[in-house]
Design a protein around this motif. Structure first.
Motif, PDB file in Angstrom:
ATOM      1  N   UNK A  38     -14.558 -30.122  62.206  1.00 21.30           N
ATOM      2  CA  UNK A  38     -14.129 -29.696  60.872  1.00 21.30           C
ATOM      3  C   UNK A  38     -13.024 -28.665  60.929  1.00 21.30           C
ATOM      4  N   UNK A  39     -13.116 -27.751  61.900  1.00 18.66           N
ATOM      5  CA  UNK A  39     -12.066 -26.736  62.036  1.00 18.66           C
ATOM      6  C   UNK A  39     -10.761 -27.332  62.500  1.00 18.66           C
ATOM      7  N   UNK A  40     -10.828 -28.433  63.253  1.00 15.85           N
ATOM      8  CA  UNK A  40      -9.580 -29.094  63.694  1.00 15.85           C
ATOM      9  C   UNK A  40      -8.919 -29.792  62.523  1.00 15.85           C
ATOM     10  N   UNK A  41      -9.707 -30.465  61.690  1.00 21.45           N
ATOM     11  CA  UNK A  41      -9.125 -31.225  60.582  1.00 21.45           C
ATOM     12  C   UNK A  41      -8.610 -30.277  59.508  1.00 21.45           C
ATOM     13  N   UNK A  42      -9.305 -29.169  59.256  1.00 21.48           N
ATOM     14  CA  UNK A  42      -8.904 -28.223  58.219  1.00 21.48           C
ATOM     15  C   UNK A  42      -8.574 -26.881  58.857  1.00 21.48           C
ATOM     16  N   UNK A  43      -7.407 -26.748  59.403  1.00 26.77           N
ATOM     17  CA  UNK A  43      -7.081 -25.515  60.096  1.00 26.77           C
ATOM     18  C   UNK A  43      -6.710 -24.372  59.179  1.00 26.77           C
ATOM     19  N   UNK A  44      -6.522 -24.607  57.872  1.00 31.65           N
ATOM     20  CA  UNK A  44      -6.036 -23.592  56.947  1.00 31.65           C
ATOM     21  C   UNK A  44      -7.166 -22.783  56.347  1.00 31.65           C
ATOM     22  N   UNK A  45      -8.431 -22.816  56.976  1.00 30.05           N
ATOM     23  CA  UNK A  45      -9.512 -21.983  56.478  1.00 30.05           C
ATOM     24  C   UNK A  45     -10.321 -22.677  55.409  1.00 30.05           C
ATOM     25  N   UNK A  52     -11.699 -34.116  54.167  1.00 25.53           N
ATOM     26  CA  UNK A  52     -10.496 -33.995  55.013  1.00 25.53           C
ATOM     27  C   UNK A  52      -9.248 -34.559  54.359  1.00 25.53           C
ATOM     28  N   UNK A  53      -9.336 -35.379  53.290  1.00 26.69           N
ATOM     29  CA  UNK A  53      -8.164 -36.004  52.659  1.00 26.69           C
ATOM     30  C   UNK A  53      -7.484 -35.101  51.627  1.00 26.69           C
ATOM     31  N   UNK A  54      -8.114 -33.941  51.283  1.00 27.63           N
ATOM     32  CA  UNK A  54      -7.529 -33.062  50.257  1.00 27.63           C
ATOM     33  C   UNK A  54      -6.171 -32.499  50.681  1.00 27.63           C
ATOM     34  N   UNK A  55      -5.992 -31.970  51.872  1.00 29.58           N
ATOM     35  CA  UNK A  55      -4.654 -31.475  52.262  1.00 29.58           C
ATOM     36  C   UNK A  55      -3.600 -32.567  52.252  1.00 29.58           C
ATOM     37  N   UNK A  56      -3.973 -33.742  52.647  1.00 28.50           N
ATOM     38  CA  UNK A  56      -3.008 -34.850  52.658  1.00 28.50           C
ATOM     39  C   UNK A  56      -2.548 -35.169  51.228  1.00 28.50           C
ATOM     40  N   UNK A  57      -3.489 -35.168  50.287  1.00 31.65           N
ATOM     41  CA  UNK A  57      -3.143 -35.448  48.885  1.00 31.65           C
ATOM     42  C   UNK A  57      -2.219 -34.358  48.343  1.00 31.65           C
ATOM     43  N   UNK A  58      -2.520 -33.101  48.686  1.00 32.52           N
ATOM     44  CA  UNK A  58      -1.666 -32.003  48.228  1.00 32.52           C
ATOM     45  C   UNK A  58      -0.252 -32.117  48.779  1.00 32.52           C
ATOM     46  N   UNK A 341       6.597 -32.835  56.643  1.00 33.75           N
ATOM     47  CA  UNK A 341       6.219 -34.086  57.301  1.00 33.75           C
ATOM     48  C   UNK A 341       5.927 -33.851  58.788  1.00 33.75           C
ATOM     49  N   UNK A 342       6.764 -33.078  59.460  1.00 33.00           N
ATOM     50  CA  UNK A 342       6.542 -32.801  60.879  1.00 33.00           C
ATOM     51  C   UNK A 342       5.244 -32.024  61.079  1.00 33.00           C
ATOM     52  N   UNK A 343       4.967 -31.049  60.209  1.00 30.34           N
ATOM     53  CA  UNK A 343       3.744 -30.278  60.340  1.00 30.34           C
ATOM     54  C   UNK A 343       2.504 -31.158  60.146  1.00 30.34           C
ATOM     55  N   UNK A 344       2.587 -32.080  59.198  1.00 32.54           N
ATOM     56  CA  UNK A 344       1.452 -32.972  58.946  1.00 32.54           C
ATOM     57  C   UNK A 344       1.197 -33.894  60.146  1.00 32.54           C
ATOM     58  N   UNK A 345       2.278 -34.445  60.712  1.00 32.58           N
ATOM     59  CA  UNK A 345       2.112 -35.313  61.888  1.00 32.58           C
ATOM     60  C   UNK A 345       1.572 -34.524  63.081  1.00 32.58           C
ATOM     61  N   UNK A 346       2.008 -33.283  63.221  1.00 27.38           N
ATOM     62  CA  UNK A 346       1.533 -32.463  64.337  1.00 27.38           C
ATOM     63  C   UNK A 346       0.038 -32.182  64.212  1.00 27.38           C
ATOM     64  N   UNK A 347      -0.436 -31.884  63.007  1.00 20.86           N
ATOM     65  CA  UNK A 347      -1.853 -31.629  62.807  1.00 20.86           C
ATOM     66  C   UNK A 347      -2.685 -32.892  63.052  1.00 20.86           C
ATOM     67  N   UNK A 349      -1.938 -35.324  65.114  1.00 19.60           N
ATOM     68  CA  UNK A 349      -2.004 -35.566  66.568  1.00 19.60           C
ATOM     69  C   UNK A 349      -2.959 -34.577  67.244  1.00 19.60           C
ATOM     70  N   UNK A 350      -2.962 -33.318  66.790  1.00 12.36           N
ATOM     71  CA  UNK A 350      -3.899 -32.353  67.371  1.00 12.36           C
ATOM     72  C   UNK A 350      -5.332 -32.742  67.089  1.00 12.36           C
ATOM     73  N   UNK A 351      -5.596 -33.209  65.878  1.00 15.18           N
ATOM     74  CA  UNK A 351      -6.977 -33.616  65.541  1.00 15.18           C
ATOM     75  C   UNK A 351      -7.432 -34.805  66.391  1.00 15.18           C
ATOM     76  N   UNK A 352      -6.540 -35.770  66.582  1.00 11.28           N
ATOM     77  CA  UNK A 352      -6.892 -36.933  67.400  1.00 11.28           C
ATOM     78  C   UNK A 352      -7.132 -36.517  68.835  1.00 11.28           C
ATOM     79  N   UNK A 353      -6.329 -35.594  69.354  1.00 11.06           N
ATOM     80  CA  UNK A 353      -6.528 -35.146  70.734  1.00 11.06           C
ATOM     81  C   UNK A 353      -7.875 -34.420  70.889  1.00 11.06           C
ATOM     82  N   UNK A 354      -8.255 -33.606  69.919  1.00 10.50           N
ATOM     83  CA  UNK A 354      -9.524 -32.897  70.012  1.00 10.50           C
ATOM     84  C   UNK A 354     -10.695 -33.877  69.951  1.00 10.50           C
ATOM     85  N   UNK A 355     -10.576 -34.882  69.096  1.00 10.76           N
ATOM     86  CA  UNK A 355     -11.689 -35.853  68.973  1.00 10.76           C
ATOM     87  C   UNK A 355     -11.875 -36.642  70.250  1.00 10.76           C
ATOM     88  N   UNK A 356     -10.766 -37.084  70.840  1.00 10.46           N
ATOM     89  CA  UNK A 356     -10.841 -37.880  72.074  1.00 10.46           C
ATOM     90  C   UNK A 356     -11.258 -36.998  73.256  1.00 10.46           C
TER      91      UNK A 356
END
Length: 356
Positions: A38-45, A52-58, A341-347, A349-356
């Protein structure tokens, strides 16, 4: 026997406690792992209970809003460009078509105009100045009377006749110049009588023209050329025999583009029939004419260019400033969209790396 059963039951209880401890440890491990995810998907506190889809919608809404603003500023830029074009077109049209301006100046005394008569065979009988439109009854009709006006007689070559014929045949034009009225407040007028004994024409009339200053005529060293210029510049009129013609004059000055000034007269005439009360009226003709100023207002006409270059420059500066601001905002909006867009893609990729 009792000792063996007690030891056995104690051993079973010990195993149950150890198994419960292992189960609680595994549950705590799972909870910690879920919290990490959860902390990986929502890093903004964000809290772990949020979707997890709320930041993407915003972020999508922010991008859509930025695109809308970008299109609005592009539309404003198009409007600004159109205003620049339309303003330049209007400026050129105003330069080509100046506006006529009419102003009036009130005077108490006019510069006495000159009245040039071309009587032909007619004779001037009398000329008097009167005031307040008071003309006394006529006496000694057809007989010479008092001439109280300032007059000048002059002969010159007709400017509209071939100069070669003028030199060969010595054709000259005779004019009688009379000083016109001045005092408009006292309603000064000039009353003239002419007499014509015989005429071989079917209709009898006397030509006249008005020019701006009688004093200029007197001070001119070349009076003949002065009158030729006046005849070329001013219009001539007629008044008929057997009538009293009342001429009311008004002065119009026109300022030209080169700074010069032209003068012309406007006239309002009224004609009244003359009743001949002579005991033996003959075949002769009597002419009566009155000259008076219509009003104390001198009309001045000039062309004014309403296109002000400073207004044009100020408007263009404002429009170009708006264009630059709009372009700067569009550039910053595009950079901001790319950064988000770059920040969203970076987050992601970080979430996928943590899950794997």
């Amino acid at each position: 026997m009792l000792h063996r059963e007690g030891s056995a039951s104690y051993q079973e209880l010990n195993e149950d406690v150890e198994q419960g401890t292992e189960n609680s440890a595994s549950v705590e491990a799972r909870k910690e792992e879920e919290e990490n995810i959860g902390s990986i998907i929502l890093p903004d506190g964000e809290s772990g209970t949020s979707s997890p889809s709320v930041p993407f919608i915003k972020s999508c809404l922010k991008n859509v809003f930025a695109v809308i603003l970008l299109f609005i500023y592009l539309l404003l830029m198009a409007v600004a460009v159109f205003l620049v074009y339309q303003t330049s077109v209007d400026f050129r049209e105003k330069l080509k078509h100046p506006v006529m301006s009419v102003s009036y100046k009130e005077v108490s005394l006019y510069d006495a105009p000159g009245i040039a008569f071309y009587p032909g065979k007619a004779q001037l009988l009398s000329c008097k100045h009167h005031y307040y439109d008071q003309i006394p009854p006529l006496v000694n009709l057809g007989q010479p009377g008092e001439i109280e006006c300032t007059t000048q007689k002059i002969s010159y070559a007709d400017p509209f006749t071939n100069q070669t014929m003028v030199i060969i045949k010595k054709i000259e034009k005779y004019a009688l110049i009379v000083q016109g009225p001045r005092d408009v407040r006292k309603r000064e007028l000039v009353f003239l009588q002419f007499h014509l004994n015989e005429t071989d024409q079917d209709f009898s009339a006397i030509d006249y023209l008005l020019f701006s200053s009688f004093q200029e005529f007197l001070s001119s060293p070349e009076k003949a050329n002065f009158m030729k210029d006046c005849e070329s510049s001013y219009s001539s009129w007629k008044f008929s025999g057997g009538f009293r013609t009342w001429v009311k004059m008004s002065l119009v000055k026109t300022k030209e583009e080169d700074g010069s000034e032209t003068v012309e007269f406007k006239q309002e005439t009224s004609v009244v029939n003359y009743i001949d009360k002579r005991p033996k009226p003959g075949s002769d003709q009597l002419f009566f004419v009155v000259f008076e100023w219509k009003d104390p207002l001198i009309q001045t006409v000039q062309d004014i260019v309403t296109a002000n270059p400073w207004n044009m420059i100020a408007l263009l500066c404002g429009i170009f400033l708006a264009l630059f601001k709009a372009a700067d905002f569009a550039k910053l909006s595009i950079k901001w969209m790319i950064k988000i867009r770059k920040r969203h893609l970076k987050r992601q990729s970080q979430a996928m790396n943590r899950i794997t």
